[in-house]
Design an enzyme around this catalytic site. Sequence first.
Site, PDB file in Angstrom:
ATOM      1  N   GLU A 127       0.767  -1.093   0.006  1.00  0.00           N
ATOM      2  CA  GLU A 127       0.008   0.020  -0.046  1.00  0.00           C
ATOM      3  C   GLU A 127       0.869   1.204  -0.045  1.00  0.00           C
ATOM      4  O   GLU A 127       0.419   2.213   0.784  1.00  0.00           O
ATOM      5  CB  GLU A 127      -1.198   0.050   1.209  1.00  0.00           C
ATOM      6  CG  GLU A 127      -2.050  -1.185   1.117  1.00  0.00           C
ATOM      7  CD  GLU A 127      -2.885  -1.404   2.146  1.00  0.00           C
ATOM      8  OE1 GLU A 127      -2.864  -0.207   3.158  1.00  0.00           O
ATOM      9  OE2 GLU A 127      -3.543  -2.255   2.223  1.00  0.00           O
ATOM     10  N   ASN A 169       2.124  -5.383  -3.063  1.00  0.00           N
ATOM     11  CA  ASN A 169       0.679  -5.292  -2.936  1.00  0.00           C
ATOM     12  C   ASN A 169      -0.032  -4.195  -2.605  1.00  0.00           C
ATOM     13  O   ASN A 169       0.570  -3.256  -2.066  1.00  0.00           O
ATOM     14  CB  ASN A 169       0.645  -6.258  -1.546  1.00  0.00           C
ATOM     15  CG  ASN A 169      -0.808  -6.950  -1.334  1.00  0.00           C
ATOM     16  OD1 ASN A 169      -1.199  -7.429  -2.306  1.00  0.00           O
ATOM     17  ND2 ASN A 169      -0.920  -6.720  -0.116  1.00  0.00           N
ATOM     18  N   HIS A 205     -10.566  -5.909  -2.389  1.00  0.00           N
ATOM     19  CA  HIS A 205     -11.485  -5.708  -1.317  1.00  0.00           C
ATOM     20  C   HIS A 205     -12.649  -4.941  -2.224  1.00  0.00           C
ATOM     21  O   HIS A 205     -12.453  -3.640  -2.281  1.00  0.00           O
ATOM     22  CB  HIS A 205     -10.960  -4.757  -0.306  1.00  0.00           C
ATOM     23  CG  HIS A 205      -9.999  -5.436   0.780  1.00  0.00           C
ATOM     24  ND1 HIS A 205     -10.219  -6.505   1.514  1.00  0.00           N
ATOM     25  CD2 HIS A 205      -8.497  -5.009   0.954  1.00  0.00           C
ATOM     26  CE1 HIS A 205      -9.174  -6.922   1.883  1.00  0.00           C
ATOM     27  NE2 HIS A 205      -8.249  -5.974   1.605  1.00  0.00           N
ATOM     28  N   GLU A 232      -6.273 -10.693  -1.348  1.00  0.00           N
ATOM     29  CA  GLU A 232      -7.024 -10.058  -0.123  1.00  0.00           C
ATOM     30  C   GLU A 232      -8.605 -10.152  -0.432  1.00  0.00           C
ATOM     31  O   GLU A 232      -9.496  -9.245   0.296  1.00  0.00           O
ATOM     32  CB  GLU A 232      -6.671  -8.857   0.432  1.00  0.00           C
ATOM     33  CG  GLU A 232      -5.323  -8.821   1.020  1.00  0.00           C
ATOM     34  CD  GLU A 232      -4.904  -7.687   1.710  1.00  0.00           C
ATOM     35  OE1 GLU A 232      -5.668  -6.936   2.232  1.00  0.00           O
ATOM     36  OE2 GLU A 232      -3.423  -7.343   1.857  1.00  0.00           O
ATOM     37  N   ASP A 234     -12.354  -9.989  -0.810  1.00  0.00           N
ATOM     38  CA  ASP A 234     -13.548 -10.099  -0.142  1.00  0.00           C
ATOM     39  C   ASP A 234     -14.624  -9.153  -0.987  1.00  0.00           C
ATOM     40  O   ASP A 234     -14.091  -8.090  -1.610  1.00  0.00           O
ATOM     41  CB  ASP A 234     -13.449  -9.809   1.458  1.00  0.00           C
ATOM     42  CG  ASP A 234     -12.733  -8.809   1.772  1.00  0.00           C
ATOM     43  OD1 ASP A 234     -12.725  -7.806   0.742  1.00  0.00           O
ATOM     44  OD2 ASP A 234     -12.450  -8.469   2.902  1.00  0.00           O
TER      45      ASP A 234
HETATM   46  O1  G3I Z   1      -4.188  -7.530  18.876  1.00  0.00           O
HETATM   47  C1  G3I Z   1      -4.783  -6.490  19.262  1.00  0.00           C
HETATM   48  C2  G3I Z   1      -5.116  -6.569  20.703  1.00  0.00           C
HETATM   49  O2  G3I Z   1      -4.095  -6.938  21.559  1.00  0.00           O
HETATM   50  C3  G3I Z   1      -6.030  -5.135  21.076  1.00  0.00           C
HETATM   51  O3  G3I Z   1      -6.462  -5.806  22.354  1.00  0.00           O
HETATM   52  C4  G3I Z   1      -7.101  -5.043  20.259  1.00  0.00           C
HETATM   53  C5  G3I Z   1      -7.700  -3.962  20.607  1.00  0.00           C
HETATM   54  O4  G3I Z   1      -8.099  -2.997  19.527  1.00  0.00           O
HETATM   55  O5  G3I Z   1      -6.423  -4.837  19.040  1.00  0.00           O
HETATM   56  C6  G3I Z   1      -5.710  -5.732  18.386  1.00  0.00           C
HETATM   57  O6  G3I Z   1      -5.238  -5.657  17.308  1.00  0.00           O
HETATM   58  C7  G3I Z   1      -6.069  -5.441  16.081  1.00  0.00           C
HETATM   59  C8  G3I Z   1      -5.573  -6.194  14.998  1.00  0.00           C
HETATM   60  O7  G3I Z   1      -6.248  -6.180  14.129  1.00  0.00           O
HETATM   61  C9  G3I Z   1      -5.926  -7.852  15.602  1.00  0.00           C
HETATM   62  O8  G3I Z   1      -7.025  -8.201  15.739  1.00  0.00           O
HETATM   63  C10 G3I Z   1      -5.947  -4.080  15.824  1.00  0.00           C
HETATM   64  O9  G3I Z   1      -6.454  -3.181  16.529  1.00  0.00           O
HETATM   65  C11 G3I Z   1      -6.652  -3.767  14.208  1.00  0.00           C
HETATM   66  O10 G3I Z   1      -6.389  -2.527  13.721  1.00  0.00           O
HETATM   67  C12 G3I Z   1      -6.178  -5.091  13.225  1.00  0.00           C
HETATM   68  O11 G3I Z   1      -6.734  -4.834  12.153  1.00  0.00           O
HETATM   69  C13 G3I Z   1      -6.232  -5.489  10.814  1.00  0.00           C
HETATM   70  C14 G3I Z   1      -5.776  -4.302   9.878  1.00  0.00           C
HETATM   71  O12 G3I Z   1      -5.211  -4.976   9.025  1.00  0.00           O
HETATM   72  C15 G3I Z   1      -4.876  -3.213  10.777  1.00  0.00           C
HETATM   73  O13 G3I Z   1      -4.866  -2.196   9.695  1.00  0.00           O
HETATM   74  C16 G3I Z   1      -7.316  -6.310  10.480  1.00  0.00           C
HETATM   75  O14 G3I Z   1      -7.535  -7.348  11.452  1.00  0.00           O
HETATM   76  C17 G3I Z   1      -6.672  -7.011   9.119  1.00  0.00           C
HETATM   77  O15 G3I Z   1      -7.618  -7.634   8.560  1.00  0.00           O
HETATM   78  C18 G3I Z   1      -6.217  -5.724   8.098  1.00  0.00           C
HETATM   79  O16 G3I Z   1      -5.706  -6.327   7.000  1.00  0.00           O
HETATM   80  C19 G3I Z   1      -5.588  -5.478   6.122  1.00  0.00           C
HETATM   81  C20 G3I Z   1      -4.018  -5.866   5.424  1.00  0.00           C
HETATM   82  O17 G3I Z   1      -3.310  -6.272   6.262  1.00  0.00           O
HETATM   83  C21 G3I Z   1      -3.714  -5.014   4.107  1.00  0.00           C
HETATM   84  N1  G3I Z   1      -5.071  -4.637   3.261  1.00  0.00           N
HETATM   85  C22 G3I Z   1      -6.003  -4.243   4.071  1.00  0.00           C
HETATM   86  C23 G3I Z   1      -6.622  -5.070   5.154  1.00  0.00           C
HETATM   87  C24 G3I Z   1      -7.783  -4.533   5.811  1.00  0.00           C
HETATM   88  O18 G3I Z   1      -7.926  -3.651   6.305  1.00  0.00           O
END
Ligand code: G3I
Length: 301
Positions: A127, A169, A205, A232, A234
């Site tokens: 990105e 990517n 997406h 990715e 969806d």
């Molecule tokens: O692990 C912590 C946890 O310890 C904490 O208590 C909790 C509270 O918010 O957060 C947890 O982390 C979260 C993490 O996912 C794991 O669940 C983050 O807040 C959250 O921001 C994170 O979101 C991820 C996101 O990327 C971050 O930008 C999504 O799961 C994940 O699906 C998403 O994936 C991205 C790709 O990497 C890149 N392309 C877009 C895609 C969708 O946004």
Amino acid sequence: GTTLRAAAAEKGRYFGAAVATGKLSDSTYSTVLNREFNSVVAENEMKWDATEPQQGRFSYTGGDRLVSHARANGMSVRGHTLLWHAQQPSWAQGLSGSALRNAAINHVTQVATHFRGQIYAWDVVNEAFADGGSGGRRDSNLQRTGNDWIEAAFRAARAADPGAKLCYNDYNTDGINAKSTGIYNMVRDFRSRGVPIDCVGFQSHLGTTIPGDYQANLQRFADLGVDVQITELDVMTGGNQANIYGTVTRACLAVSRCTGITVWGVRDCDSWRGSDNALLFDCAGNKKAAYTSVLNALNAG
Ligand code: G3I
């Protein structure tokens, strides 16, 4: 084939899913994952904040668990992602200039070395291009270290794991538009100058429509001499969801250098898109119409 993984394999492709290793102990989740998919990517656990929470102190627990699950179940692994403006550890967010550049390249070297020989393809950089009409780079702390940060990352990744395919990517690159053309021009430049890049990932997406030039866009990148992958996928729920999933699958099969498709999660409830119900299985693990559309597309022809 009667499963996504078998049907894709018959066409020389993989079919993958993004995984949160904490869910592997959920038997509904792991039953579907192991039956249907032959490639995995960590949804979060190989990102910079997860793998280097403190500078120079690396943590591979989640990544190693995913690699061993993949090996035990005949799955390949995509690595996601070595460098990204988001999900950086707080220590990196506080760096700039050569201190950040050196830390970033060290991160690439260390992580790619740790997983050497176990990764089919790495999203080396994620990105890095801006949305909208500029076709240029996204502003970020990494970009402010100099425009050559992307090629420096690819060279470091190649040196650390010569067997992994190295990908760029991004999202909103699902048709021919200013952003995808900016990336296209970078890849063409890298190929002409010998910067090691092997593949381009199209996150896909998607909302309720798909660009009519989706396949043509994949093809123009393939024509540069790189593999392409849907990384990715969806799709927002609605009348078109199953059709759009089928269209994406057919587009990949029609491009000989499109080596595989990854969906960004297993069940609707696992998805970052929540109420969009954007995936192939419902929360109980049942196959949706979108699943049948993908399977039929893989089995056609
Ligand atoms: O692990 C912590 C946890 O310890 C904490 O208590 C909790 C509270 O918010 O957060 C947890 O982390 C979260 C993490 O996912 C794991 O669940 C983050 O807040 C959250 O921001 C994170 O979101 C991820 C996101 O990327 C971050 O930008 C999504 O799961 C994940 O699906 C998403 O994936 C991205 C790709 O990497 C890149 N392309 C877009 C895609 C969708 O946004």
